[in-house]
Design a protein around this motif. Sequence first.
Motif, PDB file in Angstrom:
ATOM      1  N   THR A 541       0.810  -1.226   0.000  1.00  0.00           N
ATOM      2  CA  THR A 541       0.000   0.000   0.000  1.00  0.00           C
ATOM      3  C   THR A 541       0.839   1.270   0.000  1.00  0.00           C
ATOM      4  OG1 THR A 541      -0.040   0.145   2.408  1.00  0.00           O
ATOM      5  CG2 THR A 541      -1.772  -1.181   1.363  1.00  0.00           C
ATOM      6  N   SER A 542       2.144   1.195   0.351  1.00  0.00           N
ATOM      7  CA  SER A 542       2.875   2.453   0.525  1.00  0.00           C
ATOM      8  C   SER A 542       4.386   2.255   0.535  1.00  0.00           C
ATOM      9  CB  SER A 542       2.439   3.087   1.857  1.00  0.00           C
ATOM     10  OG  SER A 542       3.362   4.080   2.242  1.00  0.00           O
ATOM     11  N   ASP A 543       5.074   3.020  -0.303  1.00  0.00           N
ATOM     12  CA  ASP A 543       6.544   3.005  -0.300  1.00  0.00           C
ATOM     13  C   ASP A 543       7.082   3.567   1.014  1.00  0.00           C
ATOM     14  OD1 ASP A 543       6.500   2.002  -2.786  1.00  0.00           O
ATOM     15  OD2 ASP A 543       6.969   3.866  -3.829  1.00  0.00           O
ATOM     16  N   ALA A 633      -0.637   3.951   9.744  1.00  0.00           N
ATOM     17  CA  ALA A 633      -0.566   4.426   8.350  1.00  0.00           C
ATOM     18  C   ALA A 633      -1.336   5.734   8.169  1.00  0.00           C
ATOM     19  CB  ALA A 633      -1.115   3.351   7.416  1.00  0.00           C
ATOM     20  N   HIS A 637       0.575   9.043   6.795  1.00  0.00           N
ATOM     21  CA  HIS A 637       0.249   9.588   5.471  1.00  0.00           C
ATOM     22  C   HIS A 637      -0.395  10.966   5.562  1.00  0.00           C
ATOM     23  CE1 HIS A 637       0.521   5.210   4.081  1.00  0.00           C
ATOM     24  NE2 HIS A 637       1.559   5.855   3.612  1.00  0.00           N
TER      25      HIS A 637
END
Length: 692
Positions: A541-543, A633, A637
């Motif tokens: 879902t996320s670098d 997260a 984010h």
Amino acid sequence: MKFEYPSQLPVSAAREDIAEAVRSSQVVIVSGQTGSGKTTQLPKILLELGRGSHGRQIVHTQPRRLAARTVAERIASEMGVRLGDEVGYQVRFTDESSPKTRLRVVTDGILLAQIQRDPKLMQYDTIVIDEAHERSLNIDFLLGYLTALLPKRHDLKLVITSATIDSVKFQEHFEHALHAKVPVIEVSGRTYPVQVVYEPLGTAPALMRSVPGFETGAMPGDADYAALSAAPNAKDAHDSTIDVPTAVARACAELVIHSSHDRGPRDILVFASGERDIHEFENALRRHYGPRAVDMRRPDAIEIVPLFARLSSKEQHKVFESHTHQRIVIATNVAETSLTVPGIRYVVDPGTARISRYSKTAKVQRLPIEPISQASANQRSGRCGRIADGIAIRLYSREDFETRPEFTEPEILRTSLGAVVLHMLSVGVARTAQDVTNFGFIDPPDMKAVSDGFNELTELKAVARKHGEVVLTRTGRMLARIPIDVRLGRMVIEAAKSTTPNTLAAVLVVVAFLSLQDPRERPEENREEADRIHNRYADPTSDFLTALNLWDRVFQADGEPSNSALRRICKTEYLSWLRMRQWKDLVSQLREMCREFKFKLGDPIPVSRPALEIRQLPLNQQAAHSMCCSWDAQGIHTSMLAGLLSMMGMQVVREPKASDFSGLKGAARARAMKRAQKMAKNDYQGARGTHF
């Protein structure tokens, strides 16, 4: 402290002239080619004059960290003092100075940070701006700032050193600003003739008919020769059968053969545009030379020495040590002006460098690899005429050279001005966009770039307008003190304001990761294996969370590793040990800064980790994503978006219609439909109507 001036350096002959000019003028420009000894001898002349005394220091700026340290070490050893006593240096992660220090060598970024704390720079009585012809953003800002400061501090002396090309421009600027004569002292060294030969990619060698072990390529007179020579960039215009690392290896092999009858130093300097190129060139040379490049006891041994900023200081010193066999030094453009590598007789120049540019559409600073200007190419070829007649091989054509711009554009004309405007507001030298363009810049930026800078700061909530003037907000004042990109700094402030102490700690880790080069390595020969090992951490879902998984595995999950343990981990996990160390150092520095701001700071601990039995499995049994932790997260984010507002976009999905493919049949139609479906999901509409 001893004051001896090596007679072979041209600057030594001009010693009296320089001392006299410094006594009688507030600004002095010393101009001369690289290698004339300006950098190392000037500070000694100033110390001997009695500058840097009565509680004040001489500050000597360098554009690069590697140069700052090397220069300080060299001056200290020439004067017979311990580094850190009378002669010290300060770069982003290290301060080697003491109350005894009279000469402080720093990067220009360090001096900029000091202006914020001490706007009149009372700590110094003399400022030396070295390599001013590089015209980096920091150098231009410092020169502009000092233009305004010098009339207020008559005791402050400014010495600017520059390659010959720009000295007149600096002289006119300061004479106009200070209404006083500014002496320019030429110290151009004695140089030997340099033969410049052109070998565009894919063409025959220039110094001999053929080089054993390499293809010969197109000869002058062949049909392809004209095409390969004429193309401004042979790489793009033709799928040339020869790649740059092979061309570099062939040019070096050619020079080694050509020099086999010469006496004296015969070293070769190869320019590369970055670390990856250095490794590729080194691998190509090692493949060609085999045991000759490994066994230094052989009489025909060839030593291959890389030189770039992130090498350990021991490895960097290797370049300056005396040696008996022939050496090939592969360096980034730090060797173009900042450092003089001794014993260089030949140069190989692929003609490219990484040049920082601001992309106005994507609103990010990029470092694309671009062809260098004529001035840079001449600087490079001039590196080999110091000790004897030299040869420079350019891996592009004469036509290509002649179509290049004469000089590299000053950085201020090709960069985002958000950070510059923030700096000027925090120091108090600007209150409106007009102030920025009227500031004493040698090349003032245009109004559009300045207003883009103000817009960026407005978007980050760093500035507000009051009675037609722009003032810094509390966020802006903090941002000015954070030593990283303004957008990344904004993420830290947002995390401190609206998340938990542990989430703030996690954001610091991500921000530090984004400030540095990616530590993951993908060596050519083990690319798939490296990707498989890195995929264990990859969060689908996320670098950003991937970076945190990597941090947790290396520095936290099994306790903090010792230096030797870190080296072992990096080897098995395909990570760069130096970049991991840098990442850790930057996180520590950012944590220190958060404490100064009195932010509540926890630790970057995940909500949950993979079970111990999974972590202890052999690497080849750990599946993709198996090392992913669970993080906050949402908090991470949200904080990151505060710095990236203008990069947020809505996905615009345009479903392909059958009529789009009416002229196509069979496999071609299927391919076109598949491509259209993929493209349909790749369009985003962002703020102010931008598409990306």
